[in-house]
Design a protein around this motif. Structure first.
Motif, PDB file in Angstrom:
ATOM      1  N   LEU A 132     -36.204  -5.775  12.150  1.00 18.92           N
ATOM      2  CA  LEU A 132     -37.528  -4.932  12.117  1.00 18.92           C
ATOM      3  C   LEU A 132     -36.445  -3.818  13.133  1.00 18.92           C
ATOM      4  N   ILE A 133     -35.685  -3.691  14.134  1.00 16.90           N
ATOM      5  CA  ILE A 133     -34.597  -3.022  14.691  1.00 16.90           C
ATOM      6  C   ILE A 133     -33.515  -1.713  14.122  1.00 16.90           C
ATOM      7  N   SER A 134     -33.602  -2.924  13.442  1.00 14.16           N
ATOM      8  CA  SER A 134     -32.518  -1.917  12.594  1.00 14.16           C
ATOM      9  C   SER A 134     -32.650  -0.902  11.648  1.00 14.16           C
ATOM     10  N   VAL A 135     -34.047  -1.345  11.816  1.00 11.19           N
ATOM     11  CA  VAL A 135     -34.762  -0.267  10.205  1.00 11.19           C
ATOM     12  C   VAL A 135     -35.181   0.750  10.879  1.00 11.19           C
ATOM     13  N   LEU A 136     -36.036   0.584  12.796  1.00 20.79           N
ATOM     14  CA  LEU A 136     -36.253   1.635  13.603  1.00 20.79           C
ATOM     15  C   LEU A 136     -34.941   2.522  13.623  1.00 20.79           C
ATOM     16  N   LEU A 137     -33.953   1.925  14.242  1.00 16.59           N
ATOM     17  CA  LEU A 137     -33.327   2.386  14.648  1.00 16.59           C
ATOM     18  C   LEU A 137     -31.994   3.402  13.742  1.00 16.59           C
ATOM     19  N   GLY A 138     -32.263   2.506  12.274  1.00 14.80           N
ATOM     20  CA  GLY A 138     -31.162   3.289  10.804  1.00 14.80           C
ATOM     21  C   GLY A 138     -32.427   4.463  10.718  1.00 14.80           C
ATOM     22  N   LEU A 139     -33.624   4.683  11.063  1.00 13.17           N
ATOM     23  CA  LEU A 139     -34.533   5.662  10.607  1.00 13.17           C
ATOM     24  C   LEU A 139     -34.435   6.726  11.253  1.00 13.17           C
ATOM     25  N   GLY A 140     -34.019   6.232  12.832  1.00 17.38           N
ATOM     26  CA  GLY A 140     -33.636   7.111  13.487  1.00 17.38           C
ATOM     27  C   GLY A 140     -32.487   8.198  13.754  1.00 17.38           C
ATOM     28  N   ILE A 141     -31.216   7.548  13.516  1.00 14.51           N
ATOM     29  CA  ILE A 141     -30.139   8.040  13.673  1.00 14.51           C
ATOM     30  C   ILE A 141     -30.078   8.689  11.572  1.00 14.51           C
ATOM     31  N   ALA A 142     -30.963   8.149  10.866  1.00 18.56           N
ATOM     32  CA  ALA A 142     -30.727   8.846   9.243  1.00 18.56           C
ATOM     33  C   ALA A 142     -31.733  10.374   9.440  1.00 18.56           C
ATOM     34  N   LEU A 143     -32.721  10.421  10.853  1.00 20.48           N
ATOM     35  CA  LEU A 143     -33.153  12.005  10.897  1.00 20.48           C
ATOM     36  C   LEU A 143     -32.292  12.458  11.418  1.00 20.48           C
ATOM     37  N   LEU A 144     -31.971  12.150  12.263  1.00 22.32           N
ATOM     38  CA  LEU A 144     -30.646  13.376  13.289  1.00 22.32           C
ATOM     39  C   LEU A 144     -29.898  13.207  12.069  1.00 22.32           C
ATOM     40  N   LEU A 145     -29.009  12.505  11.580  1.00 23.77           N
ATOM     41  CA  LEU A 145     -28.426  12.732  10.388  1.00 23.77           C
ATOM     42  C   LEU A 145     -28.240  13.623   9.745  1.00 23.77           C
ATOM     43  N   ASP A 146     -29.795  13.765   9.098  1.00 24.32           N
ATOM     44  CA  ASP A 146     -30.170  15.223   8.067  1.00 24.32           C
ATOM     45  C   ASP A 146     -29.589  16.060   8.023  1.00 24.32           C
ATOM     46  N   ARG A 147     -29.575  16.251  10.217  1.00 21.17           N
ATOM     47  CA  ARG A 147     -30.189  17.464  10.188  1.00 21.17           C
ATOM     48  C   ARG A 147     -28.222  18.365  10.045  1.00 21.17           C
ATOM     49  N   LYS A 148     -28.652  19.525  10.075  1.00 16.29           N
ATOM     50  CA  LYS A 148     -27.331  19.907   9.836  1.00 16.29           C
ATOM     51  C   LYS A 148     -26.696  20.786  11.211  1.00 16.29           C
ATOM     52  N   PHE A 149     -25.457  20.251  11.498  1.00 17.76           N
ATOM     53  CA  PHE A 149     -24.838  20.543  13.054  1.00 17.76           C
ATOM     54  C   PHE A 149     -23.334  20.533  12.892  1.00 17.76           C
ATOM     55  N   ARG A 150     -22.257  21.258  13.496  1.00 16.74           N
ATOM     56  CA  ARG A 150     -21.154  20.861  12.968  1.00 16.74           C
ATOM     57  C   ARG A 150     -20.344  19.701  12.746  1.00 16.74           C
ATOM     58  N   GLY A 151     -18.991  19.003  12.854  1.00 16.73           N
ATOM     59  CA  GLY A 151     -18.981  17.990  12.796  1.00 16.73           C
ATOM     60  C   GLY A 151     -19.755  16.789  12.020  1.00 16.73           C
ATOM     61  N   ARG A 152     -20.708  17.275  11.307  1.00 18.03           N
ATOM     62  CA  ARG A 152     -21.589  15.898  10.856  1.00 18.03           C
ATOM     63  C   ARG A 152     -21.300  15.132  10.026  1.00 18.03           C
ATOM     64  N   GLY A 153     -20.071  15.349   9.108  1.00 17.43           N
ATOM     65  CA  GLY A 153     -19.472  13.963   8.412  1.00 17.43           C
ATOM     66  C   GLY A 153     -18.385  13.532   9.424  1.00 17.43           C
ATOM     67  N   ALA A 154     -18.055  13.694  10.673  1.00 19.73           N
ATOM     68  CA  ALA A 154     -17.503  13.158  11.467  1.00 19.73           C
ATOM     69  C   ALA A 154     -18.546  11.864  11.728  1.00 19.73           C
ATOM     70  N   VAL A 155     -19.333  12.889  12.471  1.00 22.21           N
ATOM     71  CA  VAL A 155     -20.404  11.768  13.476  1.00 22.21           C
ATOM     72  C   VAL A 155     -20.418  10.596  12.264  1.00 22.21           C
ATOM     73  N   ARG A 156     -21.262  10.657  10.555  1.00 23.51           N
ATOM     74  CA  ARG A 156     -21.312   9.796   9.915  1.00 23.51           C
ATOM     75  C   ARG A 156     -20.664   8.861   9.520  1.00 23.51           C
ATOM     76  N   THR A 157     -19.242   9.446   9.553  1.00 23.04           N
ATOM     77  CA  THR A 157     -18.787   8.097   9.223  1.00 23.04           C
ATOM     78  C   THR A 157     -18.252   7.372  10.746  1.00 23.04           C
ATOM     79  N   MET A 158     -18.285   7.906  11.333  1.00 20.10           N
ATOM     80  CA  MET A 158     -18.283   6.750  12.827  1.00 20.10           C
ATOM     81  C   MET A 158     -19.058   6.165  13.080  1.00 20.10           C
ATOM     82  N   MET A 159     -20.421   6.809  12.524  1.00 22.72           N
ATOM     83  CA  MET A 159     -21.882   5.616  12.564  1.00 22.72           C
ATOM     84  C   MET A 159     -21.788   4.363  11.425  1.00 22.72           C
ATOM     85  N   ILE A 160     -21.055   4.478  10.640  1.00 26.22           N
ATOM     86  CA  ILE A 160     -20.780   2.821   9.583  1.00 26.22           C
ATOM     87  C   ILE A 160     -19.646   2.240  10.065  1.00 26.22           C
TER      88      ILE A 160
END
Length: 319
Positions: A101-129
């Protein structure tokens, strides 16, 4: 002279491959390269399970070697009537439900943030993984010693720094594992499994029909209305898939419980209880029966996961 219809029938009959030895040989020639992998999978996965299934019907305890024999379903009865096993089942349910439950909620929030376009999005995605790629035992050791330790852990160090900012020289130094043992295991697993949920949900977000969302924005829908009425229904199957796959793996989790709490303080789940029965009580029959029950439960969960995956594939193929 033959008619045009008869000629076409003859051509179809000649073009159709007739069943026979040649067709069987051709089919086996296509499947032969897969046989080594199939044999390897049978040896690695199915033979150990068959051996476990056979032992589960035996009375086999290393402390009583002369009493070995066929026990029928007695081991399964003992599993269902054992108080420690019932506690382990309840702990496993709480642990799995809390982490998923907690992982799904946090994963949904982070996915919504990472779906936005911003500088360094690829590096942030790699670090989140990165947390998902850490070896489970190493991750548990990090949480036990680097974060939870009451003397030099990061959490108590942060509390000390915050208390000193307000002029207090006697900050609290709680023993996190002793005070909240089950939550200590849950938080460690949430840290490791949130990236997994985030990946699945991010893939779902990138498959949204953007033209429909733009049309909704033009019609005056705000971000919350779009999320509630369009994004969330689209992500329903991805949420189900993440929860089901996470449940399959977390039900079988042994590393975090063994490393952080050693199964004490009410944190012994089913895998750790099976480990205790097998390696400490040396009751191989009862441990095998418990393992068979866990495998059957996991197969049931996996069946729902496979149905969800197949429905997602059908939707993608229909687009």
């Amino acid at each position: 002279m033959t008619s045009v219809a008869e000629q076409s029938d003859q051509q179809l009959a000649g073009g159709r491959e007739k069943p026979g030895p040649a067709r069987k040989v051709s089919a086996w020639a296509r499947r032969a390269p897969l046989l080594p992998a199939l044999i390897f999978m049978i040896i690695v996965t199915q033979l150990p399970f068959v051996a476990t299934l056979v032992i589960s019907f035996m009375n086999w305890n290393a402390y009583y070697p002369n009493q070995r024999g066929f026990a029928g379903v007695d081991n399964f009865k003992r599993v269902f009537t054992d108080v420690n096993m019932r506690d382990a089942v309840w702990t496993t349910i709480l642990l799995t439900a809390g982490v998923v439950l907690i992982s799904v909620l946090l994963g949904l929030g982070i996915a919504l943030l990472l779906d936005r376009k911003f500088r360094g999005r690829g590096a942030v995605r790699t670090m989140m993984i990165a947390p998902f790629l850490v070896v489970p035992v190493a991750a548990a050791l990090i949480w036990k010693h680097a974060l939870y330790n009451p003397e030099y852990g990061l959490f108590n160090g942060a509390l000390t720094g915050i208390w000193r900012l307000f002029g207090s020289h006697h900050p609290p130094q709680p023993d996190w594992i002793s005070n909240m043992p089950l939550w200590a295991v849950i938080f460690a697993l949430v840290w490791q499994w949130t990236p997994f949920m985030m990946l699945i949900l991010l893939a779902g977000l990138q498959g949204r029909p953007l033209d429909v969302i733009e049309a909704a924005r033009i019609d005056g829908a705000n971000s919350w209305q779009i999320f509630r009425s369009m994004t969330l229904p689209h992500l329903r199957q991805y949420l189900e898939l993440g929860a089901l796959l996470g449940s399959i793996y977390i039900v079988q989790n042994f590393d975090a419980v063994f490393t952080i709490t050693s199964g004490g303080l009410g944190t012994a789940n089913l895998p750790y209880t099976i480990y205790q029965i097998f390696y400490q009580a040396h009751d191989y029959g009862r441990a095998s029966a418990a393992a068979v029950i866990v495998v059957i439960g996991t197969i049931i969960i996996a069946t729902f996961a496979l149905r969800t995956v197949s429905s997602l594939f059908k939707q993608e193929a229909g687009r």
